[in-house]
Design a protein around this motif. Structure first.
Motif, PDB file in Angstrom:
ATOM      1  N   ARG A  86     105.661 -15.588 -54.943  1.00 15.56           N
ATOM      2  CA  ARG A  86     106.081 -16.814 -54.261  1.00 15.56           C
ATOM      3  C   ARG A  86     104.957 -17.524 -53.522  1.00 15.56           C
ATOM      4  O   ARG A  86     105.193 -18.497 -52.803  1.00 15.56           O
ATOM      5  CB  ARG A  86     107.205 -16.498 -53.278  1.00 15.56           C
ATOM      6  CG  ARG A  86     108.481 -16.029 -53.948  1.00 15.56           C
ATOM      7  CD  ARG A  86     109.643 -16.033 -53.000  1.00 15.56           C
ATOM      8  NE  ARG A  86     110.855 -15.518 -53.605  1.00 15.56           N
ATOM      9  CZ  ARG A  86     112.042 -15.507 -53.031  1.00 15.56           C
ATOM     10  NH1 ARG A  86     112.175 -15.984 -51.800  1.00 15.56           N
ATOM     11  NH2 ARG A  86     113.092 -15.022 -53.651  1.00 15.56           N
ATOM     12  N   ALA A  87     103.753 -17.046 -53.709  1.00 18.12           N
ATOM     13  CA  ALA A  87     102.618 -17.684 -53.040  1.00 18.12           C
ATOM     14  C   ALA A  87     102.539 -19.154 -53.444  1.00 18.12           C
ATOM     15  O   ALA A  87     102.647 -19.500 -54.620  1.00 18.12           O
ATOM     16  CB  ALA A  87     101.328 -16.964 -53.412  1.00 18.12           C
ATOM     17  N   GLY A  88     102.370 -20.014 -52.460  1.00 16.49           N
ATOM     18  CA  GLY A  88     102.236 -21.442 -52.725  1.00 16.49           C
ATOM     19  C   GLY A  88     103.542 -22.194 -52.822  1.00 16.49           C
ATOM     20  O   GLY A  88     103.542 -23.405 -53.095  1.00 16.49           O
ATOM     21  N   TRP A  89     104.677 -21.534 -52.588  1.00 23.01           N
ATOM     22  CA  TRP A  89     105.973 -22.218 -52.675  1.00 23.01           C
ATOM     23  C   TRP A  89     106.147 -23.157 -51.484  1.00 23.01           C
ATOM     24  O   TRP A  89     106.124 -22.725 -50.327  1.00 23.01           O
ATOM     25  CB  TRP A  89     107.094 -21.183 -52.711  1.00 23.01           C
ATOM     26  CG  TRP A  89     108.497 -21.722 -52.720  1.00 23.01           C
ATOM     27  CD1 TRP A  89     109.479 -21.431 -51.827  1.00 23.01           C
ATOM     28  CD2 TRP A  89     109.092 -22.593 -53.688  1.00 23.01           C
ATOM     29  NE1 TRP A  89     110.656 -22.059 -52.171  1.00 23.01           N
ATOM     30  CE2 TRP A  89     110.440 -22.793 -53.312  1.00 23.01           C
ATOM     31  CE3 TRP A  89     108.616 -23.239 -54.823  1.00 23.01           C
ATOM     32  CZ2 TRP A  89     111.313 -23.601 -54.035  1.00 23.01           C
ATOM     33  CZ3 TRP A  89     109.486 -24.044 -55.551  1.00 23.01           C
ATOM     34  CH2 TRP A  89     110.808 -24.217 -55.161  1.00 23.01           C
ATOM     35  N   PRO A  90     106.324 -24.456 -51.715  1.00 25.21           N
ATOM     36  CA  PRO A  90     106.416 -25.401 -50.596  1.00 25.21           C
ATOM     37  C   PRO A  90     107.762 -25.384 -49.883  1.00 25.21           C
ATOM     38  O   PRO A  90     107.908 -26.009 -48.838  1.00 25.21           O
ATOM     39  CB  PRO A  90     106.179 -26.749 -51.273  1.00 25.21           C
ATOM     40  CG  PRO A  90     106.640 -26.554 -52.676  1.00 25.21           C
ATOM     41  CD  PRO A  90     106.325 -25.123 -53.016  1.00 25.21           C
ATOM     42  N   GLY A  91     108.762 -24.706 -50.458  1.00 28.12           N
ATOM     43  CA  GLY A  91     110.086 -24.661 -49.850  1.00 28.12           C
ATOM     44  C   GLY A  91     111.028 -25.664 -50.493  1.00 28.12           C
ATOM     45  O   GLY A  91     110.610 -26.718 -50.990  1.00 28.12           O
ATOM     46  N   PRO A  92     112.341 -25.368 -50.486  1.00 29.40           N
ATOM     47  CA  PRO A  92     113.298 -26.231 -51.198  1.00 29.40           C
ATOM     48  C   PRO A  92     113.414 -27.630 -50.619  1.00 29.40           C
ATOM     49  O   PRO A  92     113.624 -28.590 -51.363  1.00 29.40           O
ATOM     50  CB  PRO A  92     114.616 -25.455 -51.078  1.00 29.40           C
ATOM     51  CG  PRO A  92     114.440 -24.567 -49.875  1.00 29.40           C
ATOM     52  CD  PRO A  92     112.989 -24.202 -49.870  1.00 29.40           C
ATOM     53  N   ASP A  93     113.290 -27.771 -49.308  1.00 29.04           N
ATOM     54  CA  ASP A  93     113.449 -29.096 -48.703  1.00 29.04           C
ATOM     55  C   ASP A  93     112.370 -30.060 -49.191  1.00 29.04           C
ATOM     56  O   ASP A  93     112.651 -31.215 -49.535  1.00 29.04           O
ATOM     57  CB  ASP A  93     113.410 -28.997 -47.183  1.00 29.04           C
ATOM     58  CG  ASP A  93     114.623 -28.264 -46.620  1.00 29.04           C
ATOM     59  OD1 ASP A  93     115.628 -28.152 -47.346  1.00 29.04           O
ATOM     60  OD2 ASP A  93     114.550 -27.790 -45.475  1.00 29.04           O
ATOM     61  N   ARG A  94     111.140 -29.566 -49.234  1.00 28.51           N
ATOM     62  CA  ARG A  94     110.042 -30.430 -49.675  1.00 28.51           C
ATOM     63  C   ARG A  94     110.178 -30.762 -51.163  1.00 28.51           C
ATOM     64  O   ARG A  94     109.927 -31.904 -51.580  1.00 28.51           O
ATOM     65  CB  ARG A  94     108.700 -29.742 -49.407  1.00 28.51           C
ATOM     66  CG  ARG A  94     107.508 -30.628 -49.712  1.00 28.51           C
ATOM     67  CD  ARG A  94     106.207 -29.955 -49.391  1.00 28.51           C
ATOM     68  NE  ARG A  94     105.085 -30.669 -49.973  1.00 28.51           N
ATOM     69  CZ  ARG A  94     103.871 -30.162 -50.144  1.00 28.51           C
ATOM     70  NH1 ARG A  94     103.632 -28.918 -49.745  1.00 28.51           N
ATOM     71  NH2 ARG A  94     102.911 -30.864 -50.699  1.00 28.51           N
ATOM     72  N   VAL A  95     110.586 -29.783 -51.965  1.00 28.40           N
ATOM     73  CA  VAL A  95     110.760 -30.018 -53.398  1.00 28.40           C
ATOM     74  C   VAL A  95     111.846 -31.065 -53.626  1.00 28.40           C
ATOM     75  O   VAL A  95     111.670 -32.034 -54.374  1.00 28.40           O
ATOM     76  CB  VAL A  95     111.104 -28.708 -54.130  1.00 28.40           C
ATOM     77  CG1 VAL A  95     111.512 -28.986 -55.579  1.00 28.40           C
ATOM     78  CG2 VAL A  95     109.922 -27.750 -54.091  1.00 28.40           C
ATOM     79  N   ARG A  96     112.987 -30.894 -52.977  1.00 20.61           N
ATOM     80  CA  ARG A  96     114.104 -31.816 -53.200  1.00 20.61           C
ATOM     81  C   ARG A  96     113.758 -33.228 -52.716  1.00 20.61           C
ATOM     82  O   ARG A  96     114.140 -34.220 -53.349  1.00 20.61           O
ATOM     83  CB  ARG A  96     115.354 -31.299 -52.513  1.00 20.61           C
ATOM     84  CG  ARG A  96     115.890 -30.006 -53.128  1.00 20.61           C
ATOM     85  CD  ARG A  96     117.187 -29.566 -52.499  1.00 20.61           C
ATOM     86  NE  ARG A  96     118.253 -30.523 -52.759  1.00 20.61           N
ATOM     87  CZ  ARG A  96     119.473 -30.431 -52.240  1.00 20.61           C
ATOM     88  NH1 ARG A  96     119.761 -29.424 -51.417  1.00 20.61           N
ATOM     89  NH2 ARG A  96     120.395 -31.324 -52.522  1.00 20.61           N
TER      90      ARG A  96
END
Length: 737
Positions: free
Chosen positions: A87-97
């Protein structure tokens, strides 16, 4: 030496037939040196549900969330630091959406637990370079499968990436790993240089992407059968020492209706069936005769390829009949089972006893997909221009009806009651009358019955009339459909008794779910208009989207304040009659959303999947308006469920007053509920728009008064009591009926 089986779940391990599932489970039990790893798009809670199935082998490890999660199979705990690495580098669901909100074709998969990923529905035409570049600009990866599912993942996450990391940690050599899959979601597994098996029925794009790879076996069997064939080809598992006696035999040659009549007549009520030298597969729960035989083309439980699942709703004919059996109604349920067939031991032990009429996939397609849905269904929906007649499909319809008649004739005791359901078995009454005149046969139509001129226009109308006239009893939800039936059979020397018996809903079950909700959700957009329906042109989904667009054009003040939520699961795979409806619907949704959307709002919230009934009740409680626009409908229990849920909600939890039911004039429920609902005509675009606007404008007092009247009209009859009374009516004629 340890060997590793890494398998996808849906469509792979959970696909195919239960007999193969049992054989694979048993083979793995004989070979504990084969370690099982799941590689799935499911999340942790969904995997727990899968593990309750006794045919599912226990995994040692689980790669979940399309490769974003790694779990220990013993307790489903997270495997760290492996998962942290993925999961390294995952920006998070809020930013993706937030970053992807500007793409109108994306439909976020609400209700699906997503951990370390964001999952969307996406039609192929919306998979654009702009979208993938936006994902890559976030530093993320993506997968796309089945022309529908778009997953945004951490840059290092994929099923293949997670397996590579897990294999490195465990020291597994490539030559001792077999990966199994069926969709593009699994492609990364097949690019690792290990052994592979693609099961039958796989996504064509996966086959194309792996063409020419000598390490990948293309199985001729679906699901577990394909996996087992690959394991045997590699020499990793051996056959059982004593093969179990097969309880599912090869199909017998198709019998003509005349042969069926002769064979059933030969099996007189006084003698047991003689041994059949070439019988149909028959996993019957009991060999004795029954005083009641139910005939319906659908079973009371849904076979998912590995286990039996109950219907999501407590309402409808399947749970109603199941409940009636649970209340002491004796008998057996004769039903079709398409595709591969469960062995006798895999017939569900709970619920009514089942007698399964096995059909090959080709037989089911010709019978149900073609004859039922392309020839008869359009006539029932008063859409005769859509009807397509095919001689070969109709031959399959005759054959399947003959198999049902034969099975019913064998199982029915002398003078037994036979209760058939719907248009799918319209030829059974004639076959039974000729072969078993001692039986009392009734048929309930849950669908509309078309006007006589539309029925008469069917190329097979004379054949159907001759059979339906052999009924003892016919039931309908409304007087209008009953009258259509009487006129269709007018002039024949024999006609059944006809009664109107509308079906209700299980109010106590709905009320219990409402009591369990602490507070209803409300749409932040202001007005929430809800439709819950299967994908079918007869439900007029496209007409509703067009009406929303017209209303927004007429009422600019509703922009940003009106959300139309369309819960619309697709039909079963292979049913192509609705392909054009689906394509047009999804295109118009995208166009309307693109035309009207603002930063945090889109007018149409499209959910093309099934919800659990608890989730449906949540939607009922959240809605300001339930919008039912059937072009024709035998009843429409969704409208009744909405009333029961809304009526059970305490006034202290209402934030904007009771919900409003907008109901098609052509739905059977309109005959009972009348103008307590706001009635609309889905065939009139102006009326659809006008009545929806009227519903949104109603004040709290009138909304409450209408819901009070609707709740009173709904009544409290238990569906199980409805079923028991119909059985009694078929058995003993009521002179007053």
């Amino acid at each position: 030496m340890s060997r590793i089986l890494v398998t996808d779940l849906d469509g792979t391990l959970l696909g195919g037939g239960p007999a193969d599932r049992g054989r694979l489970r048993d083979a793995l039990a004989r070979h504990p040196e084969v370690t099982v790893v799941f590689a799935t798009g499911r999340g942790r809670s969904s995997i727990r549900d899968v593990l309750r199935d006794p045919l599912v082998p226990a995994p040692r490890w689980v790669i979940a969330d399309v490769g974003a999660t790694v779990l220990d199979g013993a307790d489903l705990s997270t495997v760290e630091p492996l998962q942290e690495q993925l999961r390294a580098g995952w920006p998070g669901p809020d930013r993706v959406r937030a970053a992807l909100r500007r793409f109108p074709g994306l439909g976020y998969q609400r209700g699906v637990v997503q951990d370390g990923r964001c999952s969307y529905h996406l039609a192929p035409e919306h998979l654009t370079t702009g979208l993938t570049e936006a994902v890559e600009a976030l530093g993320c990866g993506w997968t796309y499968s089945a022309d529908r599912y778009f997953d945004v993942l951490p840059p290092a996450a994929s099923k293949g990436g997670a397996l590579r990391a897990l294999a490195a940690e465990q020291g597994w050599p490539d030559g001792e790993i077999l990966v199994a899959g069926d969709s593009l979601n699994d492609l990364s597994l097949f690019r690792l240089g290990t052994h592979g098996v693609i099961v039958a029925g796989a996504e064509p794009a996966l086959l194309a992407a792996t063409a020419g790879d000598p390490l990948i076996h293309r199985a001729h069997r679906r699901g577990a059968g394909g996996i087992l064939a690959a394991l045997r080809a590699l020499g990793w598992v051996s056959p059982a020492r004593t093969p179990p006696q097969a309880s599912v035999k090869a199909h017998a040659p198709a019998r003509t209706p005349a042969q069926v009549q002769a064979q059933v007549q030969a099996r007189t009520p006084a003698q047991a069936p003689a041994p059949d030298p070439d019988p149909d597969p028959d996993p019957d729960p009991a060999a004795q005769r029954h005083s009641l035989v139910i005939g319906y083309h659908r079973p009371p439980l849904r076979w998912t390829g590995g286990s039996w699942r109950p219907p999501t709703s407590p309402n409808g004919i399947l749970p109603t009949l199941t409940s009636a059996f649970g209340d002491g109604l004796p008998g057996v349920w004769v039903t079709a089972l398409p595709g591969e067939h469960p062995e006798a031991g895999h017939v569900p032990p709970a619920g009514p006893p089942l007698s399964l009429v096995p059909l090959t996939t080709a037989e089911w397609t010709a019978y149900f997909h073609r004859a039922c849905k392309e020839t008869l269904w359009p006539a029932l929906m008063s859409e005769p221009a859509r009807s397509v007649f095919d001689d070969r499909a109709w031959a399959a319809y005759r054959t399947v009806n003959a198999r049902f008649a034969e099975r019913i004739g064998v199982l029915a005791a002398p003078g037994a009651t036979v209760w058939l359901h719907d248009y799918n078995l319209w030829l059974v009454p004639g076959l039974l009358r000729a072969a078993r005149p001692d039986l009392h046969t009734g048929l309930f139509h849950h669908t509309p019955f078309p006007p006589p001129d539309i029925f008469a226009a069917l190329p097979v109308a004379a054949e159907l009339r001759a059979s339906l006239a052999q009924l003892d009893w016919a039931g309908f939800h409304t007087a209008r459909f009953a009258e259509h039936f009487r006129h269709a059979l007018a002039g024949l020397p024999r006609a059944p008794r006809v009664q109107v018996r509308p079906l209700g809903v299980d109010r106590p079950a709905i009320e219990a779910l409402v009591r369990a909700r602490t507070s209803p959700r409300r749409s932040p957009a202001g007005h929430l208009v809800l439709a819950v329906e299967r994908l079918d042109y007869a439900k007029a989904p496209v007409q509703k989207v067009e009406a929303v667009a017209r209303l927004l054009a007429q009422r600019p003040d509703l922009r940003g304040r009106l959300t139309f939520r369309l819960v619309c699961p697709p039909p079963e795979p292979g049913l192509t009659a609705y392909d054009s409806t689906r394509a047009l619907l999804e295109r118009r949704i995208a166009e309307v959303n693109e035309a009207w959307q603002e930063a945090d709002w889109r007018p149409v919230d499209y959910l093309p999947r099934s919800l659990s009934f608890a989730e449906v009740v949540d939607e009922y409680l959240a809605a300001d308006v339930l919008w039912v626009t059937s072009l024709q409908d035998g009843m429409n229990l969704t409208a009744k469920e909405f009333i029961a849920a809304q009526a059970a909600l305490p006034s202290s939890l209402r934030t904007r007053g009771a919900g409003v039911l907008v109901l098609s004039r052509h739905a059977g429920a309109a005959a009972e509920l009348g103008d307590a609902a706001l009635l609309t005509d889905p065939r009139s675009p102006d009326d659809l728009t006008t009545v929806l606007a009227e519903a949104l404008a109603l004040g709290p007092a009138e909304r409450g008064a209408r819901m009070h009247r609707l709740a009173a009209l709904l009544g409290h009859e238990r569906p199980a009591d409805w079923a028991a009374r119909i059985v009694q009516a078929i058995r003993r004629p009521d002179p007053a009926a």
